[in-house]
Design a protein around this motif. Sequence first.
Motif, PDB file in Angstrom:
ATOM      1  N   SER A  67       0.800  -1.254  -0.010  1.00 13.20           N
ATOM      2  CA  SER A  67      -0.171   0.036  -0.022  1.00 13.20           C
ATOM      3  C   SER A  67       0.820   1.213   0.105  1.00 13.20           C
ATOM      4  O   SER A  67       2.000   1.249  -0.073  1.00 13.20           O
ATOM      5  N   LEU A  93       0.568   8.170   4.717  1.00 11.43           N
ATOM      6  CA  LEU A  93      -0.815   8.400   4.750  1.00 11.43           C
ATOM      7  C   LEU A  93      -1.165   9.736   3.862  1.00 11.43           C
ATOM      8  O   LEU A  93      -0.173  10.824   3.722  1.00 11.43           O
ATOM      9  N   GLY A 101     -10.208   4.236   4.371  1.00 15.23           N
ATOM     10  CA  GLY A 101      -8.992   4.400   5.027  1.00 15.23           C
ATOM     11  C   GLY A 101      -8.979   4.574   6.501  1.00 15.23           C
ATOM     12  O   GLY A 101      -8.107   5.032   7.323  1.00 15.23           O
ATOM     13  N   ARG A 161      -6.293   2.326   8.102  1.00 14.77           N
ATOM     14  CA  ARG A 161      -4.881   3.052   7.751  1.00 14.77           C
ATOM     15  C   ARG A 161      -4.758   4.210   8.974  1.00 14.77           C
ATOM     16  O   ARG A 161      -3.645   4.596   9.284  1.00 14.77           O
ATOM     17  N   THR A 164      -3.917   2.894  12.221  1.00 16.87           N
ATOM     18  CA  THR A 164      -2.505   2.467  12.297  1.00 16.87           C
ATOM     19  C   THR A 164      -1.489   3.448  12.241  1.00 16.87           C
ATOM     20  O   THR A 164      -0.582   3.566  12.856  1.00 16.87           O
TER      21      THR A 164
END
Length: 627
Positions: A6, A10, A40, A43, A46
């Motif tokens: 990925s 971000l 997202g 994400r 995270t």
Amino acid sequence: MRIRGSSPRLVGRDAHLAALREAVAHLPAVVLVEGEAGVGKTRLVTELLDGDLGPTLPLVGACRQIGEPFSYGAVLEALRGAERGLAGMTELNPITGALAPLLPEIAEHLPAPPQAIGDPRAERHRLFRAVRELLRSIGPVLLVVEDLHWADDGTRHLLRFLAADPPDGLAVVTTYRREDLPGESALGAEFRPAPACAFAVVELRPLDVDGVRALTEAIVGRGGVSEGFAERLHERTAGIPFVVEETLHALRDPAGAVRAADDRARRLLESVEVPGLLRDGMADRLSALPAVAVRLVRAAAVLGVPAPAELLGGVGGVPATRLRAALAHALGGHVLYEVDGGYGFRHPLARQAVYDTIASAERVHLHDRAVTALEEVRPRPLVQLAEHSERAGRTRAWLAYGEAAADRAVEAGDAATATTLLQRLLAAPVLPADQVNRMAIALGRIAHTGLDQRDPTETLARVLADPRLSTAARGQVRHYRALLLIRQVGHIREARAEFERAITELAERPDLVAQATAVLSMPYYGTVPPDELARWRAWAASYRDTAVGELRISLLANELGGRMHLGEAVRLDDLPETAATTGNAGTWPGCGATWPTPASGSATWNRPPGSCATGSGSPRRTAPRSW
């Protein structure tokens, strides 16, 4: 096989991450992170967990999409990581022992389990208190529970219990899809945050075009993503980051594809197969719908564009009495959405995923029903009728609707649609000769105006080899192809040869012969000896002497420009002071393409000097002027 990854950073979520960090820094805190699938949420969380949390202990659990989830499973999963906070702790509230049978990983650090009460409600209350007391003892704690929309009732009740009266050192962060919640609230309508508790809702929306471009550059590891590619990728994925990533991974050469201009980018992205995870996800959603709703969804996939419910029902064969319920299921299952006043899919890949599930024979049947239904729509959607007729095997209807759609596109100035339709139709071996002649000439006329970025030069070359083409039509097609080639680097010699061949086939079009001779007399089109240029100029002059209107003006202008280019003397006395032009519609000097003229003489179309015979460039509006 390629290793997938990925985005290494971000993208487009800086403000959301800052808000999340600020909220969990003020303990106690409850933060709800909501957004649709793939937007997202994980994400973002995270990124929070990978940051500097100081002394705060992160505990992470996730709800699972399984038939009968284990009660409190996500919270218990998170509490397994509490061992670090319990190390060295000698005194715990005895009630925390209620967790020992459920958490063997940390049971050695917990007191002995209390005696059973025998009342399930009391047992549950004691378990809730045990969780809160354990979190208080090991705090500060960041408790993250992902995918709350899949949570069992027990987990949801436990989280509501904690969030309503959290220990001073606890921050609770949950992620969820609002559209998949069993109710309207993540923690239930009864939830009210404690007065001293920081509370925030962080809503994630899809990325805009700039965000998609930034995410693409991060994934492929280089800049230079074209504006056209970013726009087409956003259009195809609705800006959902997960769908963007999956689409880029499905490209054979993403690093090269992202530099493609608008039209090539569209073709590249339309050729991408639906990524497996998206296909499986859509299959799961379809399997949860009743059969009548599936028929409605498949009709939407075949139509391909947002449509009213009645049209979907007509194509899908859904009776009017069951249409409302079927639509409610399709919307409630988040397979169809309200789009542009009708009902369609969240993004084209979702539509393609459903279309791929339809058996080929059923597809033909649905496309046939689509033709029947769309023939009742006014004004008739000719492009859609042509496409569905082709897919339904209605050859005669396809040819008729396709030509009508191309004619309408030309009238509307939509050169891209007209070019696409004409190229598809000309590739059909069943196209009658008269239509081949008309369409080939129309394609050449549209192509050389320069209003469409696609280059149909090769298509015109294939058409020239078609035995159905008449001599007169072949001459015009060859003339237009030569006008395309003359503007391309390295093709001037081929273009001149095509002009010379076209002249022999244009006995019925002396105006086009005049244009061809004018081009061949230009000294800056190739390296041609002066005596040969003079021969072509004399031939063009013979047409100029009898030409009238705009054709005469263009021939004079080209002759004058050519002489000046060679340093020859020119006689300005030969040029007229004024010249009559056509009124409502005119033919561009040297182009043979009809253009609407401005209303009431308020403006005139203007072309760059010396470009009339070749038709290069696009027309532009200027203030009135004389020749």
